[in-house]
Scaffold this active site. Structure first.
Site: not given
Ligand code: SAH
Length: 342
Positions: A91, A104, A111, A115, A118, A158-159, A190, A213-214, A289, A332
């Site tokens: 996507e 985006c 991935c 997490c 996600c 993906g990362e 990211s 993504s902390l 989300n 996201c």
């Molecule tokens: N793998 C990379 C790129 C993905 S960016 C990364 O982790 O940064 C997508 C962003 O959306 C990341 O910051 C991820 O942590 C965040 N994300 C994932 N699931 C989410 C959710 N349910 N609600 C809000 N943000 C989310």
């Protein structure tokens, strides 16, 4: 199978052409056709017929197909599902802001980071995308939507740092003056924090924005929701961020999805503020989300307000990310690979 010419830089196409006994300027012509989205050598009308035949036998061309296109009724955000040459699908999202259109893009099919909140990681990693495939997400989103793309965020499925070489090559291609010519300052990458790649990234001295993504400021919380933290740890991540900032002079942005009862207490806010100040980072809060398979809930507005107040009182620069494309699951963490031809 021929070579993937869409992943090649103009200089490399030139070298190929010289080796084939063709003139250099022909390579430039081909690169320009490809950058406009032409995906058949027969359409390259300024090339001779014999040359077109030769190219057909040497290189592969593929045009991603739109499997589905959903347009948000709320804000016009577009979500594409592209079919790739092997039947996998990823996507891409196009968002319109006052300052221009942002795409985006996904960098992998699935991935492996796992997490817990996600959708992109459900089902694991299938494979990494080729530079050409990431580039075509940008190019074909622009061609299909008719919206000129001015900004790119590597925040889809993906990362990116787990597909380092291909992502770096994608950046070179999309940034090329004879290609889409999108400036590095208009690109954000990211990562969930693959710190072993930070030095290499800093050495490239790109002008892009690094988003980390902390999502949690302490090991106990972060390792629970982000397996990538295990074996690395928050301290190592924060030190790597600081080093990156010192080396590049580019401010990092911390992404922080607010999850009810998980990472949104006063303790978390204070520790996050400490890290952000140490790294001079900007904090971008994302109300969590919805992801059907996950049990997490977004923080309440009241919790978010007090969280923001603690950060601001500590002098940290905070923004709350506007939710776009919510009605078509384009926000996201909601992107996912879909079908796979067997
Ligand atoms: N793998 C990379 C790129 C993905 S960016 C990364 O982790 O940064 C997508 C962003 O959306 C990341 O910051 C991820 O942590 C965040 N994300 C994932 N699931 C989410 C959710 N349910 N609600 C809000 N943000 C989310």
């Amino acid at each position: 199978m021929g070579k993937d010419i869409l992943s090649m830089l103009p200089q490399e196409i030139e070298d190929d052409f010289l080796a084939m006994g063709e003139q250099k300027f022909r390579a430039r012509q081909v690169f320009e056709w490809l950058s406009r989205g032409v995906r058949s050598f027969d359409e390259m009308t300024n090339l001779s017929k014999p040359l077109r035949e030769k190219l057909k036998n040497t290189y592969d061309l593929y045009q991603p197909k739109v499997l589905s296109k959903q347009v948000s009724k709320l804000d016009g955000t577009i979500k594409y599902l592209w079919e790739l040459k092997d039947g996998n699908a990823v996507e891409t999202v196009v968002m319109s802001y006052r300052h221009g259109n942002t795409v985006c893009v996904s960098s992998q099919v699935g991935c492996r980071q796992g997490c817990a909140f996600c959708a992109s990681t459900i089902g694991g990693l299938v494979r990494s995308l080729e530079p050409s495939e990431i580039l075509d997400e940008v190019l074909y989103s622009q061609l299909d939507s008719g919206k000129p793309i001015s900004n790119i965020v590597l925040m889809g499925i993906g990362e990116p740092l787990d597909n380092f070489d291909n992502v770096m090559r994608f950046l070179e291609l999309v940034n090329h003056p004879k290609g889409m010519n999108i400036g590095m300052r208009h690109i954000s990458l990211s990562t969930c924090g693959l710190t072993e790649r930070f030095d290499e990234l800093a050495e490239r001295d790109l002008q892009l924005t690094l988003s980390v993504s902390l999502h949690a400021p302490d090991d106990e919380t972060r390792s629970k929701i982000m397996p990538a933290n295990r074996g690395r740890g928050v301290e190592q991540l924060i030190e790597s961020c600081r080093k990156y900032y010192e080396k590049t002079g580019r401010r990092i942005s911390f992404e922080y999805a607010m999850i009810d009862g998980v990472n949104d207490t006063e303790y978390h806010a204070r520790l996050l503020a400490k890290h952000a100040r140490y790294v001079c980072a900007h904090v971008n809060l994302i109300p969590l989300n919805h992801v059907e398979e996950r049990q997490f809930q977004p923080s309440t507005p009241a919790h978010m307000r007090s969280f923001i107040r603690i950060l601001e009182d500590a002098g940290v620069n905070v923004t709350v990310r506007r939710k776009l494309g919510g009605d078509v699951d384009a926000s996201c963490g909601q992107l996912r690979r879909k079908m796979q031809k067997s």
